[in-house]
Design a protein around this motif. Structure first.
Motif, PDB file in Angstrom:
ATOM      1  N   MET A 140       0.845  -1.185   0.000  1.00 42.55           N
ATOM      2  CA  MET A 140       0.000   0.000   0.000  1.00 42.55           C
ATOM      3  C   MET A 140       0.885   1.242   0.000  1.00 42.55           C
ATOM      4  SD  MET A 140      -2.935  -0.887   2.756  1.00 42.55           S
ATOM      5  CE  MET A 140      -3.647  -2.473   2.841  1.00 42.55           C
ATOM      6  N   LYS A 141       0.820   1.991  -1.071  1.00 45.49           N
ATOM      7  CA  LYS A 141       1.721   3.125  -1.204  1.00 45.49           C
ATOM      8  C   LYS A 141       1.346   4.283  -0.276  1.00 45.49           C
ATOM      9  CE  LYS A 141      -0.599   5.219  -5.140  1.00 45.49           C
ATOM     10  NZ  LYS A 141      -0.453   5.704  -6.493  1.00 45.49           N
ATOM     11  N   ASP A 142       0.101   4.344   0.219  1.00 45.14           N
ATOM     12  CA  ASP A 142      -0.293   5.407   1.133  1.00 45.14           C
ATOM     13  C   ASP A 142       0.324   5.237   2.513  1.00 45.14           C
ATOM     14  OD1 ASP A 142      -1.852   6.572  -0.834  1.00 45.14           O
ATOM     15  OD2 ASP A 142      -3.640   5.446  -0.279  1.00 45.14           O
ATOM     16  N   LEU A 143       0.895   4.079   2.777  1.00 43.12           N
ATOM     17  CA  LEU A 143       1.450   3.789   4.093  1.00 43.12           C
ATOM     18  C   LEU A 143       2.980   3.855   4.118  1.00 43.12           C
ATOM     19  CD1 LEU A 143      -0.882   0.814   5.099  1.00 43.12           C
ATOM     20  CD2 LEU A 143      -1.046   3.199   5.818  1.00 43.12           C
ATOM     21  N   LYS A 144       3.582   4.478   3.118  1.00 39.48           N
ATOM     22  CA  LYS A 144       5.051   4.546   3.053  1.00 39.48           C
ATOM     23  C   LYS A 144       5.650   5.306   4.222  1.00 39.48           C
ATOM     24  CE  LYS A 144       5.906   3.700  -1.734  1.00 39.48           C
ATOM     25  NZ  LYS A 144       6.801   3.909  -2.837  1.00 39.48           N
ATOM     26  N   GLN A 145       4.918   6.254   4.762  1.00 36.06           N
ATOM     27  CA  GLN A 145       5.445   7.026   5.902  1.00 36.06           C
ATOM     28  C   GLN A 145       5.643   6.154   7.145  1.00 36.06           C
ATOM     29  OE1 GLN A 145       2.589  10.068   6.775  1.00 36.06           O
ATOM     30  NE2 GLN A 145       1.093   8.647   7.605  1.00 36.06           N
ATOM     31  N   PHE A 146       5.036   4.971   7.153  1.00 39.27           N
ATOM     32  CA  PHE A 146       5.160   4.066   8.292  1.00 39.27           C
ATOM     33  C   PHE A 146       6.281   3.040   8.111  1.00 39.27           C
ATOM     34  CE2 PHE A 146       0.771   5.570   8.227  1.00 39.27           C
ATOM     35  CZ  PHE A 146       0.665   6.086   9.500  1.00 39.27           C
ATOM     36  N   ASP A 147       6.995   3.123   6.991  1.00 39.78           N
ATOM     37  CA  ASP A 147       8.138   2.233   6.761  1.00 39.78           C
ATOM     38  C   ASP A 147       9.354   2.778   7.516  1.00 39.78           C
ATOM     39  OD1 ASP A 147       6.590   0.681   5.112  1.00 39.78           O
ATOM     40  OD2 ASP A 147       7.392   1.507   3.248  1.00 39.78           O
ATOM     41  N   TYR A 164       3.678   9.839  14.823  1.00 39.12           N
ATOM     42  CA  TYR A 164       2.688   9.752  13.751  1.00 39.12           C
ATOM     43  C   TYR A 164       1.384  10.358  14.247  1.00 39.12           C
ATOM     44  CZ  TYR A 164       5.993   6.154  12.228  1.00 39.12           C
ATOM     45  OH  TYR A 164       7.115   5.474  11.874  1.00 39.12           O
ATOM     46  N   HIS A 165       0.720  11.064  13.347  1.00 37.43           N
ATOM     47  CA  HIS A 165      -0.635  11.555  13.643  1.00 37.43           C
ATOM     48  C   HIS A 165      -1.606  10.720  12.806  1.00 37.43           C
ATOM     49  CE1 HIS A 165      -3.862  14.125  14.886  1.00 37.43           C
ATOM     50  NE2 HIS A 165      -4.249  14.200  13.620  1.00 37.43           N
ATOM     51  N   ILE A 166      -2.464   9.997  13.496  1.00 39.29           N
ATOM     52  CA  ILE A 166      -3.399   9.087  12.832  1.00 39.29           C
ATOM     53  C   ILE A 166      -4.769   9.746  12.780  1.00 39.29           C
ATOM     54  CG2 ILE A 166      -4.418   6.783  12.878  1.00 39.29           C
ATOM     55  CD1 ILE A 166      -1.341   6.830  12.568  1.00 39.29           C
ATOM     56  N   ASP A 167      -5.352   9.772  11.581  1.00 41.24           N
ATOM     57  CA  ASP A 167      -6.711  10.302  11.434  1.00 41.24           C
ATOM     58  C   ASP A 167      -7.571   9.295  10.677  1.00 41.24           C
ATOM     59  OD1 ASP A 167      -5.743  10.555   8.870  1.00 41.24           O
ATOM     60  OD2 ASP A 167      -5.794  12.739   8.829  1.00 41.24           O
ATOM     61  N   THR A 168      -8.729   9.719  10.263  1.00 37.08           N
ATOM     62  CA  THR A 168      -9.702   8.825   9.626  1.00 37.08           C
ATOM     63  C   THR A 168      -9.176   8.211   8.333  1.00 37.08           C
ATOM     64  OG1 THR A 168     -11.382  10.300  10.532  1.00 37.08           O
ATOM     65  CG2 THR A 168     -12.123   8.660   8.980  1.00 37.08           C
ATOM     66  N   THR A 169      -8.373   8.944   7.581  1.00 40.57           N
ATOM     67  CA  THR A 169      -7.867   8.410   6.309  1.00 40.57           C
ATOM     68  C   THR A 169      -7.012   7.164   6.518  1.00 40.57           C
ATOM     69  OG1 THR A 169      -5.997   9.930   6.370  1.00 40.57           O
ATOM     70  CG2 THR A 169      -7.929  10.632   5.127  1.00 40.57           C
ATOM     71  N   GLU A 202      -9.399   4.321   6.710  1.00 36.08           N
ATOM     72  CA  GLU A 202     -10.042   4.072   5.421  1.00 36.08           C
ATOM     73  C   GLU A 202      -9.179   3.172   4.540  1.00 36.08           C
ATOM     74  OE1 GLU A 202     -10.840   7.991   3.914  1.00 36.08           O
ATOM     75  OE2 GLU A 202     -12.587   8.245   5.223  1.00 36.08           O
ATOM     76  N   ILE A 203      -7.868   3.274   4.671  1.00 34.99           N
ATOM     77  CA  ILE A 203      -6.958   2.401   3.912  1.00 34.99           C
ATOM     78  C   ILE A 203      -7.212   0.941   4.265  1.00 34.99           C
ATOM     79  CG2 ILE A 203      -4.526   1.764   3.604  1.00 34.99           C
ATOM     80  CD1 ILE A 203      -3.892   4.785   4.013  1.00 34.99           C
ATOM     81  N   TYR A 204      -7.527   0.698   5.534  1.00 32.41           N
ATOM     82  CA  TYR A 204      -7.810  -0.663   5.992  1.00 32.41           C
ATOM     83  C   TYR A 204      -9.295  -1.033   5.866  1.00 32.41           C
ATOM     84  CZ  TYR A 204      -3.144  -1.042   7.999  1.00 32.41           C
ATOM     85  OH  TYR A 204      -1.793  -1.115   8.170  1.00 32.41           O
ATOM     86  N   ASN A 205     -10.100  -0.159   5.265  1.00 31.64           N
ATOM     87  CA  ASN A 205     -11.552  -0.352   5.139  1.00 31.64           C
ATOM     88  C   ASN A 205     -12.225  -0.551   6.490  1.00 31.64           C
ATOM     89  OD1 ASN A 205     -11.686  -0.089   2.333  1.00 31.64           O
ATOM     90  ND2 ASN A 205     -11.060  -2.222   2.064  1.00 31.64           N
ATOM     91  N   LYS A 214     -14.654   9.848  13.222  1.00 35.58           N
ATOM     92  CA  LYS A 214     -13.448  10.668  13.098  1.00 35.58           C
ATOM     93  C   LYS A 214     -12.404  10.055  14.029  1.00 35.58           C
ATOM     94  CE  LYS A 214     -15.969  14.416  14.018  1.00 35.58           C
ATOM     95  NZ  LYS A 214     -16.227  15.729  14.558  1.00 35.58           N
ATOM     96  N   ALA A 215     -11.176  10.363  13.755  1.00 35.51           N
ATOM     97  CA  ALA A 215     -10.101   9.881  14.629  1.00 35.51           C
ATOM     98  C   ALA A 215      -9.005  10.929  14.688  1.00 35.51           C
ATOM     99  CB  ALA A 215      -9.540   8.566  14.121  1.00 35.51           C
ATOM    100  N   SER A 216      -8.454  11.102  15.866  1.00 41.34           N
ATOM    101  CA  SER A 216      -7.307  11.979  16.056  1.00 41.34           C
ATOM    102  C   SER A 216      -6.450  11.351  17.151  1.00 41.34           C
ATOM    103  CB  SER A 216      -7.762  13.377  16.457  1.00 41.34           C
ATOM    104  OG  SER A 216      -6.638  14.199  16.693  1.00 41.34           O
ATOM    105  N   VAL A 217      -5.456  10.608  16.714  1.00 41.72           N
ATOM    106  CA  VAL A 217      -4.631   9.859  17.652  1.00 41.72           C
ATOM    107  C   VAL A 217      -3.165  10.157  17.368  1.00 41.72           C
ATOM    108  CG1 VAL A 217      -4.051   7.571  18.535  1.00 41.72           C
ATOM    109  CG2 VAL A 217      -6.365   8.025  17.711  1.00 41.72           C
TER     110      VAL A 217
END
Length: 178
Positions: free
Chosen positions: A1-8, A23-28, A31-34, A40-43
């Motif tokens: 998943m190319k949207d998750l490259k920042q977690f490599d 890392y700042h985790i939000d709803t998007t 959504e990658i994991y369906n 909403k999420a702000s973690v």
């Protein structure tokens, strides 16, 4: 998943010692994991990465809120979460994640993704019973009032209900003592 490259994490170039990733985790992210349980999420996730000569020690810490429906009223509210996840990464002949506390990576790997661990930590950090804080307060007051009323009624019943035959027998015992 190319949207998750920042977690490599490319650990080959890192020096031995402690490194901190945030890392700042939000709803998007979800959504990658369906995963659509959160409105909403702000973690905020902090990863303390300790590189040693033969292994890595990872300590994930998550704090924040997720917008979830109440199990009783279905009304959405912000559920605060705090979660931690310790993980040890070792090297071996092949990838193995059967043990939840130890991850084994193949010797030829030069980076790995922490996205799945962050996802699991946050999802499992949300309480299984989600009740809006206002509902809890109302229920506690109601339960406490009902409990006190029930105790008072029981006390009244025990005072009022006596069997006259037993009362006469009690009198016989007290008469003998005197």
């Amino acid at each position: 998943m190319k949207d998750l490259k920042q977690f490599d994490i490319p650990f080959v170039g890192l020096k031995e010692g402690k490194h901190v990733f945030e890392y700042h985790i939000d709803t998007t992210f979800f959504e990658i994991y369906n995963y659509r349980e959160f409105g909403k999420a702000s973690v905020k996730v902090t990863l303390e990465f300790v590189k040693k000569s033969t292994l890595f020690e990872l300590n994930f810490t998550a704090t924040g809120t997720v917008h979830v429906p109440c199990d009783l009223t279905n009304e959405y509210f912000d559920q605060e979460i705090t979660a931690t996840l310790p993980l040890v990464v070792k090297f071996g002949p092949e990838y193995n994640d059967e043990n939840e506390e130890i991850l084994i990576l193949p010797h030829e790997v030069y980076q790995f993704s922490v996205a799945q661990f962050i996802y699991e930590m946050i999802v499992l950090g949300v309480p299984s019973k989600r009740i809006h804080p206002d509902v809890i307060l109302e229920d506690e007051e109601t339960d406490e009032t009902q409990h006190l009323e029930g105790v008072e009624k029981e006390e009244e019943k025990t005072v009022e209900i006596t069997d006259p035959r037993w009362d006469k027998l009690k009198n016989l015992i007290t008469e003998k003592k005197t």
